[in-house]
Design an enzyme around this catalytic site. Sequence first.
Site, PDB file in Angstrom:
ATOM      1  N   HIS A 152      10.982  34.377  56.690  1.00  0.00           N
ATOM      2  CA  HIS A 152      10.723  34.567  58.117  1.00  0.00           C
ATOM      3  C   HIS A 152       9.281  34.216  58.459  1.00  0.00           C
ATOM      4  CE1 HIS A 152       8.491  38.433  57.729  1.00  0.00           C
ATOM      5  NE2 HIS A 152       9.334  38.690  56.743  1.00  0.00           N
ATOM      6  N   CYS A 189      10.532  40.589  51.515  1.00  0.00           N
ATOM      7  CA  CYS A 189      10.895  39.317  52.135  1.00  0.00           C
ATOM      8  C   CYS A 189       9.759  38.319  52.009  1.00  0.00           C
ATOM      9  CB  CYS A 189      11.251  39.536  53.602  1.00  0.00           C
ATOM     10  SG  CYS A 189      12.806  40.416  53.857  1.00  0.00           S
TER      11      CYS A 189
END
Length: 530
Positions: free
Chosen positions: A431, A450
């Site tokens: 992301h 992440c």
Amino acid sequence: MLPVWLFALPLLLPFPVQANNTGETPQAIINILRTQLTSPESITAEPPLDWSRLKAFYEARGFYPAWVDRFGPLPRAEVLKQALITADEEGLNAKDYYPEKIASLWHSRTPTQLTQLELLLSDAFFRYSVHLRAGHHKENNFNWDIEPPEIEPVDELRYLLTVNSFAAALKDLTPAHIGYLRLREALKRYRQIRKQGGWPMMPAGPVLKKGSWHKQVEVLRQRLLAEGDLELGPTRDVRYFDDAVEFALERFQVRHGIRMDGVLGPVTRKMMNVTVTQRIKQIKYNMERWRWLPRWLTKRYIMVNTAGFNLDVVEDEDIQFSMGVIIGTPERPTPVVASRLHTVVFNPYWTVPPTIVFEDLLPRQRRNPAFFKANHIRVIRNGEEVDPTEVNWNKVNKNYFPFILRQDPGPKNSLGRIKFLFKNDYTVYLHDTPKKYLFDKDSRAFSSGCIRVEDPARLASYLLGDDNGWTVEKIRETIDSGKYLEVPILNTMPIYLVYMTAWVEENGAAHFRPDIYQWDPKVSKCDVIR
């Protein structure tokens, strides 16, 4: 040290006594193999040979030997023996393959000893082929969630015995990944450096930079020469820090992930004082990790090296473009997984994971009742939004939390403006991030697992296809609209999240990175380094 059983093998194994008659040797070996491999007493014995595979292999060929005849070892046995002796060149441990015992039996001609040699060679092949093709991988190995290559050594040996060139087929067991092959060459080079005495240690001293004159500059030159960062050329004063030394030091810093400033400071000194032996181990650890990857990677794929804080887009083994990444902290490490990117999400919502709720966000909300509203975090209970100021946050805990925390799309969203989805068991994804300044850091382990990517718009354009109209300009327009949008990737893209603390570039430069997750020692426990 060789296992004691090897020296007592004739006593441990019920080999029948055979006359030393070369005319009877082939049938004698077959008889011994049949007796040895079909005797319950033998199969339950303790020598660490793979008896079940040996029995399966020889039963299928009528107990006919594969490596010896009545005259001794066959040519293919010599090929295998040489491969086993030089297994260290592959980052393996040659002592795992009985080199001393094989050597002691090599010139034997009695049926009993030739049978021992036959079994040792077959078992050594089984071990060597598995180690070379799939490594010493163990299950549940510190967040490594990529299945190692499958290999059945009995089938592999049966196949190799049918090909025209056994030597070529044996060589093909080696991983063909360019990353592996470059590390293998680096292993050879660093062992040569060690053989020549290694490199000098840099003692504590002042900060040195271009224009400095100091006796340690001479040591610095020697250190930079050892790995090839400094090219030997004429100099009027070896203690003077000139342009050549600055350029070489910058190259060293790039190879070690240090901020490139051409200055010899404490961090660079520390990195220079890692011994050549430790670098050799590091190379071997990462050769082992390459063996844990699928034998064949796809034509196009994305590889994220978390230890290197880097993402590469690869086509036909050529890197198309790269970008920096931010990875999980040592407390919340990014796992090693293989999957396929399938969706790009523009202007994503962020549903906060429980770990972050309790460890990060709730303490802030308790200190500042306006925190959730200021950061556009909505509190949802049974599908209905709740005013966060009306909740007593001191009464909730991990056992009682009837809420969902969800952050609205926008510039403050923790996922940034783009999210990339791929299936995995860890709920991790790629992301964007609003904290762009973190990409200026040398070490970038700041996330909760992440991967934050430096240039999400470029990556999205590549995945969705410029030819399909998804230019960077269109992506910017989509982001600026502020609307949530999911776009499937028409040709799903393989992605590998890996952890490589050493790699080699096309020009032969070896790169090393700190073992931020402390996973290298766990590789050594897989019996790669002993």
